[in-house]
Design an enzyme around this catalytic site. Structure first.
Site, mmCIF file in Angstrom:
data_model
loop_
_atom_site.group_PDB
_atom_site.id
_atom_site.type_symbol
_atom_site.label_atom_id
_atom_site.label_comp_id
_atom_site.label_asym_id
_atom_site.label_seq_id
_atom_site.Cartn_x
_atom_site.Cartn_y
_atom_site.Cartn_z
ATOM 1 N N ASP A 59 53.360 -23.076 -58.863
ATOM 2 C CA ASP A 59 54.341 -23.316 -57.914
ATOM 3 C C ASP A 59 54.594 -22.377 -56.976
ATOM 4 O O ASP A 59 55.539 -21.802 -56.999
ATOM 5 C CB ASP A 59 55.578 -23.835 -58.677
ATOM 6 C CG ASP A 59 56.505 -24.307 -57.856
ATOM 7 O OD1 ASP A 59 56.318 -24.661 -56.331
ATOM 8 O OD2 ASP A 59 57.883 -24.040 -58.113
ATOM 9 N N TRP A 80 64.364 -31.047 -60.187
ATOM 10 C CA TRP A 80 65.026 -29.711 -59.706
ATOM 11 C C TRP A 80 65.692 -30.226 -58.302
ATOM 12 O O TRP A 80 64.986 -30.811 -57.435
ATOM 13 C CB TRP A 80 63.686 -28.789 -59.278
ATOM 14 C CG TRP A 80 64.491 -27.610 -58.510
ATOM 15 C CD1 TRP A 80 65.342 -26.685 -59.047
ATOM 16 C CD2 TRP A 80 64.692 -27.238 -57.204
ATOM 17 N NE1 TRP A 80 65.790 -25.959 -58.125
ATOM 18 C CE2 TRP A 80 65.425 -26.251 -56.995
ATOM 19 C CE3 TRP A 80 64.206 -27.938 -56.075
ATOM 20 C CZ2 TRP A 80 65.511 -25.592 -55.522
ATOM 21 C CZ3 TRP A 80 64.381 -27.481 -54.698
ATOM 22 C CH2 TRP A 80 64.996 -26.233 -54.576
ATOM 23 N N ASP A 91 62.716 -15.032 -55.328
ATOM 24 C CA ASP A 91 61.942 -16.297 -55.690
ATOM 25 C C ASP A 91 60.995 -16.601 -54.426
ATOM 26 O O ASP A 91 61.287 -17.689 -53.694
ATOM 27 C CB ASP A 91 62.986 -17.694 -55.920
ATOM 28 C CG ASP A 91 61.979 -18.953 -56.170
ATOM 29 O OD1 ASP A 91 60.818 -18.797 -56.678
ATOM 30 O OD2 ASP A 91 62.294 -19.872 -56.076
ATOM 31 N N HIS A 99 62.179 -17.838 -60.829
ATOM 32 C CA HIS A 99 63.697 -18.336 -61.135
ATOM 33 C C HIS A 99 64.588 -17.567 -61.775
ATOM 34 O O HIS A 99 65.588 -18.161 -62.391
ATOM 35 C CB HIS A 99 63.742 -19.922 -61.280
ATOM 36 C CG HIS A 99 63.174 -20.727 -60.203
ATOM 37 N ND1 HIS A 99 63.347 -22.194 -60.275
ATOM 38 C CD2 HIS A 99 62.605 -20.547 -59.042
ATOM 39 C CE1 HIS A 99 63.036 -22.585 -59.177
ATOM 40 N NE2 HIS A 99 62.453 -21.686 -58.609
ATOM 41 N N LYS A 117 67.735 -22.546 -61.691
ATOM 42 C CA LYS A 117 67.202 -21.807 -60.533
ATOM 43 C C LYS A 117 68.509 -20.593 -60.723
ATOM 44 O O LYS A 117 69.565 -20.979 -60.996
ATOM 45 C CB LYS A 117 66.973 -22.244 -59.471
ATOM 46 C CG LYS A 117 66.274 -21.420 -58.426
ATOM 47 C CD LYS A 117 65.905 -22.139 -57.159
ATOM 48 C CE LYS A 117 65.091 -21.234 -56.247
ATOM 49 N NZ LYS A 117 64.580 -22.068 -54.980
ATOM 50 N N GLU A 139 64.875 -28.355 -64.324
ATOM 51 C CA GLU A 139 64.579 -27.065 -63.823
ATOM 52 C C GLU A 139 65.456 -26.240 -63.380
ATOM 53 O O GLU A 139 66.319 -26.889 -62.361
ATOM 54 C CB GLU A 139 63.207 -26.893 -63.017
ATOM 55 C CG GLU A 139 62.915 -25.678 -62.301
ATOM 56 C CD GLU A 139 61.662 -25.704 -61.188
ATOM 57 O OE1 GLU A 139 61.489 -24.659 -60.850
ATOM 58 O OE2 GLU A 139 61.495 -26.883 -61.144
ATOM 59 N N ASP A 148 60.322 -21.822 -64.424
ATOM 60 C CA ASP A 148 59.650 -21.336 -63.116
ATOM 61 C C ASP A 148 59.807 -19.819 -63.373
ATOM 62 O O ASP A 148 60.906 -19.220 -63.180
ATOM 63 C CB ASP A 148 60.418 -21.778 -62.141
ATOM 64 C CG ASP A 148 59.619 -21.708 -60.667
ATOM 65 O OD1 ASP A 148 59.392 -20.483 -60.576
ATOM 66 O OD2 ASP A 148 59.182 -22.506 -60.031
ATOM 67 N N HIS A 156 56.053 -23.509 -64.364
ATOM 68 C CA HIS A 156 55.948 -23.408 -62.746
ATOM 69 C C HIS A 156 55.442 -21.780 -62.468
ATOM 70 O O HIS A 156 56.570 -20.932 -62.615
ATOM 71 C CB HIS A 156 56.989 -23.942 -62.037
ATOM 72 C CG HIS A 156 57.121 -25.239 -61.813
ATOM 73 N ND1 HIS A 156 57.997 -25.987 -60.932
ATOM 74 C CD2 HIS A 156 56.357 -26.273 -62.448
ATOM 75 C CE1 HIS A 156 57.696 -27.418 -61.162
ATOM 76 N NE2 HIS A 156 56.794 -27.585 -61.871
ATOM 77 N N ASP A 160 57.681 -17.118 -54.103
ATOM 78 C CA ASP A 160 56.651 -17.897 -54.365
ATOM 79 C C ASP A 160 55.222 -17.225 -53.756
ATOM 80 O O ASP A 160 54.466 -18.149 -53.206
ATOM 81 C CB ASP A 160 56.925 -19.300 -54.060
ATOM 82 C CG ASP A 160 58.018 -20.082 -54.494
ATOM 83 O OD1 ASP A 160 57.682 -20.324 -55.643
ATOM 84 O OD2 ASP A 160 58.944 -20.425 -54.166
#
Length: 417
Positions: free
Chosen positions: A325, A186, A293, A261, A227, A225, A258, A285, A295
């Site tokens: 993640d 990524w 995003d 994302h 985004k 990956e 992810d 992820h 997390d």
């Protein structure tokens, strides 16, 4: 006494699930084979161990200043091992390149080699842990806004060399552990404001990836990956989902999904059946985006449940790999590890406990009411009793008992850092 209660509850649950055609013993064996790839960066807020490491940059951010973050490789390993004692099953560890065992030596990213990860390989063998890997393009003087897509050939070549070396490290890890190491690529590349060279940047990224992937590395698997945007790079992302989905399909690469994302109203779960028609495998992820995003720690929310249910319904258990993640520095970091990992397991368990074959048959036969009713009733089935039994069989705390162990570890270890 508690184990006796767990056993009694499990026997009742076993009977209840048998009534709808689900064998909980089979499901428990499947869950035992569900291996999360735990993300090392949760324990230290994505700082890593480079001598010249600075503040996070390159479109990512960790928030919070809860005391006790790991400050070195020994503390990080201790925290990971503590978390693993509270999560049932056996799990992998996902390393970023910046977590090498550099021993105080300045090693630039185009100079990194397997020598700096040999102690990780030894540690992993001692602790029954398989390793996965990531190249690291962010938080570096040469990161800027563009890395593998940079028109400056010197900068671009620097990151190409870095990523090639990371693939070599991943391959060596795979050889050492006798199981392919999954390496994720990524890069944060993008533009903060209006830009006109989108085609050029993507052409350069494609050419860089072609060069990086040119050499076969038989004991590692590449995944790529995409985004939507990164912090400070909001207007344009070079490695968008369209770009990487097309690249993965054309080049037979693993695609990384992810869960943070995507646009807030977009469903990552719906990607599973779509992209698995064209790519060999998926890497997940799993985190929790709150409006963006962000997390946040994984929980048993609808998007995560939908994602794991879709994997089971697609019959894709052997084609999907499961990484976490999130990096939350606002709460106890080991607590975040354990809570998020157990939540992911519970989502998978609930998906496995669904009578998928029956529901699928009913849908094909046009029994829409029966499908809806069965799924709804499944939400109230005694799945927690099955998870408690899974914890007992793996000799880890049942229910919220792990909270006391984390509090004790905090008092004895992390609060003193």
């Amino acid at each position: 006494m508690k184990e006796e209660l767990v056993k009694k509850a499990y026997e009742v649950a076993k009977e209840r699930y048998a009534e709808i055609g689900v064998d909980t013993e089979v499901v428990l064996k499947q869950l035992q084979d569900f291996h999360l790839s735990m993300h090392c960066w949760q324990a230290d807020d994505v700082k890593g161990f480079e001598v010249q490491a600075g503040a996070l940059s390159g479109g990512i951010q960790s928030t919070g200043n809860y005391p006790g973050a790991a400050r070195n490789i020994d503390e990080l390993r201790a925290d990971i091992l503590k978390a693993k004692t509270l999560i049932p099953g056996t799990h992998r560890l996902n390393l970023h390149e910046i977590y090498g065992d550099f021993k105080g030596k300045v090693v630039d990213r185009d100079e990194v080699s397997i020598d700096y990860f040999k102690s990780w390989i030894d540690w992993a063998k001692e602790n029954n842990t398989m390793l996965d890997f990531n190249s690291t393009s962010f938080s570096h003087p040469r990161s800027g806004n563009l890395s593998l897509s940079n028109p400056d050939k010197g900068i671009r070549d620097f990151w190409i060399e870095h990523t090639k070396r990371c693939r070599e490290i991943a391959n060596a890890m795979g050889e050492a552990q006798g199981d392919a190491c999954i390496m994720n690529v990524w890069v944060h590349d993008g533009c903060k404001d209006v830009s006109v060279n989108h085609y050029l940047y993507r052409q350069l990224l494609k050419e860089s990836l072609d060069e990086i992937f040119a050499k076969e590395q038989p004991m590692m698997k590449d995944c790529i990956e995409g985004k939507v945007f990164g912090i400070g790079l909001e207007s344009f992302t070079v490695g968008s989902h369209d770009f990487y989905t097309a690249y993965a399909a054309k080049n037979n690469k693993m695609l990384t999904i992810d869960t943070g994302h995507y646009h807030p109203t977009e469903s990552p779960a719906d990607k599973v059946s779509a992209v698995l028609q064209f790519v060999p495998e998926l890497m997940l992820h799993v985190s929790r985006p709150v409006r963006w995003d962000s997390d946040h720690v994984t929980i048993m929310d609808d998007p995560t449940m939908d994602l794991f249910s879709e994997i089971v319904r697609a019959g894709a258990l052997d084609r999907v790999h499961y990484g976490l993640d999130y990096f939350d520095g606002s709460i106890n970091r080991i607590g975040a590890y354990v809570t998020g990992s157990r939540a992911a397991q519970k989502c998978m368990l609930r998906a496995l406990l669904e009578p998928t074959a029956k529901i699928s048959k009913d849908e094909i036969e046009g029994k829409g009411f029966q499908v809806l009713a069965t799924i709804e009733e499944g939400k109230a089935m005694p799945w927690q009793a099955v998870y408690d039994e899974f914890c007992v069989r793996n000799n880890v705390p049942v229910g919220n008992e792990f909270i006391k162990e984390i509090e004790a570890y905090e008092s004895a270890v992390t609060i003193k850092r």
